[in-house]
Write an enzyme that holds these catalytic residues in place. Structure first.
Site, mmCIF file in Angstrom:
data_model
loop_
_atom_site.group_PDB
_atom_site.id
_atom_site.type_symbol
_atom_site.label_atom_id
_atom_site.label_comp_id
_atom_site.label_asym_id
_atom_site.label_seq_id
_atom_site.Cartn_x
_atom_site.Cartn_y
_atom_site.Cartn_z
ATOM 1 N N GLY A 135 0.782 -1.235 0.000
ATOM 2 C CA GLY A 135 0.000 0.000 0.000
ATOM 3 C C GLY A 135 0.811 1.280 0.000
ATOM 4 O O GLY A 135 0.380 2.282 0.576
ATOM 5 N N SER A 136 1.965 1.294 -0.697
ATOM 6 C CA SER A 136 2.725 2.552 -0.701
ATOM 7 C C SER A 136 2.014 3.627 -1.526
ATOM 8 O O SER A 136 2.062 4.816 -1.177
ATOM 9 C CB SER A 136 4.154 2.342 -1.187
ATOM 10 O OG SER A 136 4.204 2.067 -2.563
ATOM 11 N N MET B 5 -4.479 -6.606 -6.796
ATOM 12 C CA MET B 5 -4.058 -7.651 -7.728
ATOM 13 C C MET B 5 -5.172 -8.672 -7.921
ATOM 14 O O MET B 5 -5.038 -9.851 -7.564
ATOM 15 C CB MET B 5 -2.774 -8.305 -7.234
ATOM 16 C CG MET B 5 -1.665 -7.307 -6.958
ATOM 17 S SD MET B 5 -1.333 -6.149 -8.303
ATOM 18 C CE MET B 5 -0.138 -7.089 -9.225
ATOM 19 N N HIS C 295 -0.864 1.665 -12.975
ATOM 20 C CA HIS C 295 -0.203 0.503 -13.554
ATOM 21 C C HIS C 295 1.256 0.862 -13.827
ATOM 22 O O HIS C 295 1.540 1.942 -14.364
ATOM 23 C CB HIS C 295 -0.902 0.100 -14.858
ATOM 24 C CG HIS C 295 -0.323 -1.145 -15.461
ATOM 25 N ND1 HIS C 295 -0.559 -2.394 -14.938
ATOM 26 C CD2 HIS C 295 0.514 -1.312 -16.512
ATOM 27 C CE1 HIS C 295 0.105 -3.289 -15.654
ATOM 28 N NE2 HIS C 295 0.751 -2.664 -16.617
ATOM 29 N N ASP D 17 -6.267 -3.355 -17.848
ATOM 30 C CA ASP D 17 -5.280 -2.293 -18.134
ATOM 31 C C ASP D 17 -5.548 -1.611 -19.475
ATOM 32 O O ASP D 17 -4.618 -1.150 -20.145
ATOM 33 C CB ASP D 17 -3.841 -2.863 -18.103
ATOM 34 C CG ASP D 17 -3.493 -3.478 -16.758
ATOM 35 O OD1 ASP D 17 -4.002 -3.000 -15.731
ATOM 36 O OD2 ASP D 17 -2.720 -4.452 -16.730
ATOM 37 N N GLN E 298 7.848 7.756 -9.023
ATOM 38 C CA GLN E 298 6.961 8.550 -9.894
ATOM 39 C C GLN E 298 5.496 8.224 -9.645
ATOM 40 O O GLN E 298 4.634 9.090 -9.724
ATOM 41 C CB GLN E 298 7.320 8.324 -11.365
ATOM 42 C CG GLN E 298 8.686 8.837 -11.737
ATOM 43 C CD GLN E 298 8.849 10.313 -11.423
ATOM 44 O OE1 GLN E 298 7.988 11.130 -11.742
ATOM 45 N NE2 GLN E 298 9.935 10.662 -10.763
HETATM 46 C C1 GAR Z 1 2.624 -0.632 -7.765
HETATM 47 O O1 GAR Z 1 3.840 -0.589 -8.450
HETATM 48 C C2 GAR Z 1 1.465 -0.624 -8.742
HETATM 49 O O2 GAR Z 1 1.678 0.164 -9.874
HETATM 50 C C3 GAR Z 1 1.382 -2.080 -9.109
HETATM 51 O O3 GAR Z 1 1.598 -2.771 -7.915
HETATM 52 C C4 GAR Z 1 2.435 -1.990 -7.069
HETATM 53 C C5 GAR Z 1 1.734 -1.835 -5.745
HETATM 54 O O4 GAR Z 1 2.582 -1.226 -4.824
HETATM 55 N N1 GAR Z 1 0.107 -2.402 -9.688
HETATM 56 C C6 GAR Z 1 -0.067 -3.334 -10.603
HETATM 57 O O5 GAR Z 1 0.833 -4.034 -11.029
HETATM 58 C C7 GAR Z 1 -1.493 -3.490 -11.074
HETATM 59 N N2 GAR Z 1 -1.549 -4.311 -12.232
HETATM 60 P P1 GAR Z 1 1.989 -0.570 -3.507
HETATM 61 O O6 GAR Z 1 1.111 -1.631 -2.832
HETATM 62 O O7 GAR Z 1 3.195 -0.247 -2.680
HETATM 63 O O8 GAR Z 1 1.206 0.635 -3.909
#
Ligand code: GAR
Length: 197
Positions: free
Chosen positions: A15-16, A93, A112, A148, A176
């Site tokens: 969840g960043s 996901m 994405h 997507d 970013q």
């Molecule tokens: C992020 O890089 C996001 O873009 C990606 O998962 C990561 C989640 O990180 N999303 C996908 O790949 C969706 N198809 P986070 O939990 O630290 O936000």
């Protein structure tokens, strides 16, 4: 009276990006408030962060439901209980059913980690490196039934370096993402971008 749009965030893991949205929404002039965080995994670390911020959380496990449709209907019930205007998928996901994405069409956005339409799906950074591309990045787009595939709202680009691994590239793109997602949500909630077929 608050003019802020009510926003829920859907996560599956750390969840960043959720954290970046929560941080942005602290600003008095930001046009959204984060009213709930949902996960399809009860153990998602991001849920603890949301709780510690005093934000409502909920999780549902697919194993409790006979069909994906039943899960997605229960998710919509949670989101409607929170009375949300918009939803942000942030590392969620899970593939959503067309009936869910059509119900929320124009009101659901996703981040994405690629320059869509390139590299839809998983393992975006490894695939980009295998293709020896010179640029990578991330995209915020409307959620539609095609994975997507919805219209892009905003993109950010980063260089690919000769010694990059999937992890170093992911970290550069993630920096970013944390800037792009709050900006894209701001545009949406301010009415500066709307969904068009
Ligand atoms: C992020 O890089 C996001 O873009 C990606 O998962 C990561 C989640 O990180 N999303 C996908 O790949 C969706 N198809 P986070 O939990 O630290 O936000």
């Amino acid at each position: 009276m608050s003019l802020k749009k009510r926003v829920a965030i859907l996560i599956s893991g750390r969840g960043s990006n959720m954290g970046a949205l929560i941080e942005a929404a602290r600003a008095p002039d930001y046009p959204a408030q984060i009213v709930g965080v949902f996960s399809n995994r009860a153990a998602a670390p991001g849920l603890d962060v949301a709780r510690s911020e005093g934000i409502a959380t909920a999780s549902l496990a697919q194993s409790r439901f006979e069909t994906r449709q039943a899960f997605d209907d229960a998710l919509t019930a949670v989101l409607e209980e929170w009375d949300v205007d918009f939803i942000c998928l942030a590392g969620f996901m899970r593939i959503l059913t067309p009936s869910f994405t059509n119900h929320w069409l124009g009101r659901a956005i996703n981040i994405h980690p690629s320059l869509l339409p390139a590299y839809k799906g998983l393992d975006t950074h490894a695939r980009a490196l295998a293709d020896q591309v010179s640029e990578a990045g991330c995209t915020v787009h409307f959620v539609t039934p095609g994975l997507d595939e919805g219209p892009s709202i905003a993109q950010a680009r980063v260089p690919v370096l000769s010694d990059d691994t999937p992890d170093t590239l992911a970290a550069r793109v993630l920096e970013q993402e944390h800037l792009l997602y709050p900006e894209a949500l701001r545009l949406l909630c301010a009415g500066d971008v709307t969904y068009r077929r």
